[in-house]
Design a protein around this motif. Structure first.
Motif, PDB file in Angstrom:
ATOM      1  N   ASN A 272       0.891  -1.231   0.167  1.00 22.91           N
ATOM      2  CA  ASN A 272      -0.217  -0.112   0.030  1.00 22.91           C
ATOM      3  C   ASN A 272       0.808   1.389  -0.169  1.00 22.91           C
ATOM      4  O   ASN A 272       1.615   1.465   0.843  1.00 22.91           O
ATOM      5  CB  ASN A 272      -0.860  -0.012   1.399  1.00 22.91           C
ATOM      6  N   GLY A 273       0.826   2.018  -1.003  1.00 23.10           N
ATOM      7  CA  GLY A 273       1.487   3.429  -1.081  1.00 23.10           C
ATOM      8  C   GLY A 273       2.720   3.282  -1.368  1.00 23.10           C
ATOM      9  O   GLY A 273       3.692   4.234  -1.286  1.00 23.10           O
ATOM     10  N   THR A 274       3.148   2.343  -1.876  1.00 27.78           N
ATOM     11  CA  THR A 274       4.697   2.024  -2.456  1.00 27.78           C
ATOM     12  C   THR A 274       4.781   1.748  -3.775  1.00 27.78           C
ATOM     13  O   THR A 274       4.296   0.872  -4.448  1.00 27.78           O
ATOM     14  CB  THR A 274       5.426   0.815  -1.752  1.00 27.78           C
ATOM     15  N   ASN A 290       0.852  -2.557  -7.472  1.00 25.59           N
ATOM     16  CA  ASN A 290       1.078  -1.617  -6.130  1.00 25.59           C
ATOM     17  C   ASN A 290      -0.284  -0.868  -6.166  1.00 25.59           C
ATOM     18  O   ASN A 290      -1.183  -0.866  -6.773  1.00 25.59           O
ATOM     19  CB  ASN A 290       2.126  -0.592  -6.474  1.00 25.59           C
ATOM     20  N   GLY A 292      -2.278   2.494  -3.799  1.00 21.48           N
ATOM     21  CA  GLY A 292      -2.146   3.809  -3.463  1.00 21.48           C
ATOM     22  C   GLY A 292      -3.258   3.946  -2.123  1.00 21.48           C
ATOM     23  O   GLY A 292      -3.454   2.937  -1.578  1.00 21.48           O
ATOM     24  N   ARG A 293      -3.560   4.932  -1.784  1.00 24.39           N
ATOM     25  CA  ARG A 293      -4.421   5.252  -0.707  1.00 24.39           C
ATOM     26  C   ARG A 293      -5.584   4.565  -0.969  1.00 24.39           C
ATOM     27  O   ARG A 293      -6.115   4.300  -2.059  1.00 24.39           O
ATOM     28  CB  ARG A 293      -4.884   6.627  -0.569  1.00 24.39           C
ATOM     29  N   CYS A 298      -2.804   0.956  -8.530  1.00 26.17           N
ATOM     30  CA  CYS A 298      -1.919   2.056  -9.197  1.00 26.17           C
ATOM     31  C   CYS A 298      -0.964   1.201 -10.282  1.00 26.17           C
ATOM     32  O   CYS A 298      -0.163   2.086 -10.775  1.00 26.17           O
ATOM     33  CB  CYS A 298      -1.055   2.867  -8.299  1.00 26.17           C
ATOM     34  N   CYS A 338      -2.948   7.785  -6.257  1.00 23.69           N
ATOM     35  CA  CYS A 338      -1.616   6.939  -6.669  1.00 23.69           C
ATOM     36  C   CYS A 338      -0.343   7.858  -6.684  1.00 23.69           C
ATOM     37  O   CYS A 338       0.465   7.770  -7.377  1.00 23.69           O
ATOM     38  CB  CYS A 338      -2.015   6.230  -7.874  1.00 23.69           C
TER      39      CYS A 338
END
Length: 339
Positions: A272-274, A290, A292-293, A298, A338
């Motif tokens: 998450n978020g990477t 991957n 995102g929030r 994303c 993202c």
């Protein structure tokens, strides 16, 4: 013994009555009331999250049960149709190039009116969500209890001219269209390969079914007699990252996946978020590269030639490490999640 207990209860009641009538009885002080209120607030803060988690766990259990029933219905369909999985990409008179790939299809068929074109009914009847109904007899199972209803844009090519405004289910789960018309013996890892899943997170489309991944099968010219399935050397596939900003965090940062053997497993999402290359997910373990929030998709994994979604390939054992192609990005409406 019962006489003694009765006498004791009578003594207690008499004492309470006397205390109530006593002119010297006093009420709670302000400090005592504040202490009681503080204790209640602390207990509420502790218990409310527990209750919320319990409700979410119950919804997850219901989702597992629903996908189990859908999986069994799909297998029964397969057994009755020459061992071939249902189809989600269908040719039709308005677009002979199997134009139902990446399209919305009415579910159930009954929402189509007698005045709607006959070919619309033919397409809807053949579509997987509807074709397995004789083995389910409950279209509401496609609606996840934790899903968020989304009313789609104006009717597309296959939708009724006037869709009912109420009374239809909101479809949450999507079918792995790469299984289309394949024999069950062609699946390399039945207990691992996804057949039904939260293909667009919590998004639940009102009265509409959708296949993700899908197969794009040109059927004109030299391709006219080529079977539309994953074994084809000329066809390609794709899958959506669009969740209408609901994200993939359906159940405590995870989703539920129904396999081709009808088993169902909870999949915890990761990454998450990477977005750096070193932090992308394992393509054998995650449907997206991957997040995102809100665990918004994303990036996606494909085969290195870009033809097929990596995680959903029927001939892959989902264990052997193979190179994967990465496709960054998502739909414009979710891009802010993202960054």
């Amino acid at each position: 013994m019962s006489l003694v207990v009765s006498q004791r209860i009578g003594d207690v009641l008499l004492m309470l009555r006397n205390n109530y009538r006593s002119p010297h009885r006093r009420g709670f002080t302000l400090i005592e009331l504040l202490v009681v209120i503080a204790i209640i607030a602390i207990l509420a803060a502790i218990l409310f999250p527990v209750f919320a988690q319990a409700r979410l766990a119950a919804k997850k259990t219901q989702s597992i049960s629903s996908l189990k029933q859908i999986g069994l219905a799909t297998i029964m369909y397969t057994n009755d149709n020459e061992d071939c999985f249902p189809i989600g990409t269908i040719p039709h008179p308005q677009d002979p190039d199997y134009g139902t790939a990446n399209r919305f299809i009415p579910v159930p068929v009954s929402q189509l009116a007698p005045t709607d074109a006959a070919w619309k009914r033919d397409v809807a009847t053949s579509f997987v969500n509807n074709s397995i109904q004789p083995y389910m007899k409950n279209v509401d199972i496609f609606q996840d209890s934790n899903g968020l209803k989304v009313v789609p844009p104006p009717p597309s090519m296959f939708m009724p001219a006037n869709q009912p405004t109420s009374g239809l289910p909101s479809i949450t789960y999507t079918y792995n269209g790469m299984l289309q018309s394949l024999s069950s013996s062609a699946v390399a890892a039945p207990s691992s390969l996804t057949m039904w899943w939260h293909g667009f997170g919590k998004r639940s489309l009102y009265g509409i079914g959708y296949v993700s991944p899908w197969i794009d099968c040109p059927s004109t010219g030299a391709h006219a007699n080529t079977p539309c399935n994953y074994n084809s050397a000329i066809h390609v596939g794709g899958y959506t990252s669009n969740t209408t900003s609901t994200g993939m965090d359906v159940f405590s940062q995870g989703i539920v996946m129904g396999r081709t053997d009808s088993s169902v497993k909870y999949l915890k999402l990761s990454g998450n978020g990477t977005f750096a290359a070193a932090n992308r997910t394992d393509p054998r373990r995650q449907p997206f590269a991957n997040y995102g929030r809100k665990f918004m998709p994303c990036g996606r994994w494909f085969t290195t030639d870009g033809r097929w979604p990596y995680f959903f390939r029927p001939d892959f054992d989902l264990e052997t490490a193979e190179p994967a192609g990465y496709l960054a990005g998502t739909v414009a409406s979710q891009a802010a999640f993202c960054q």
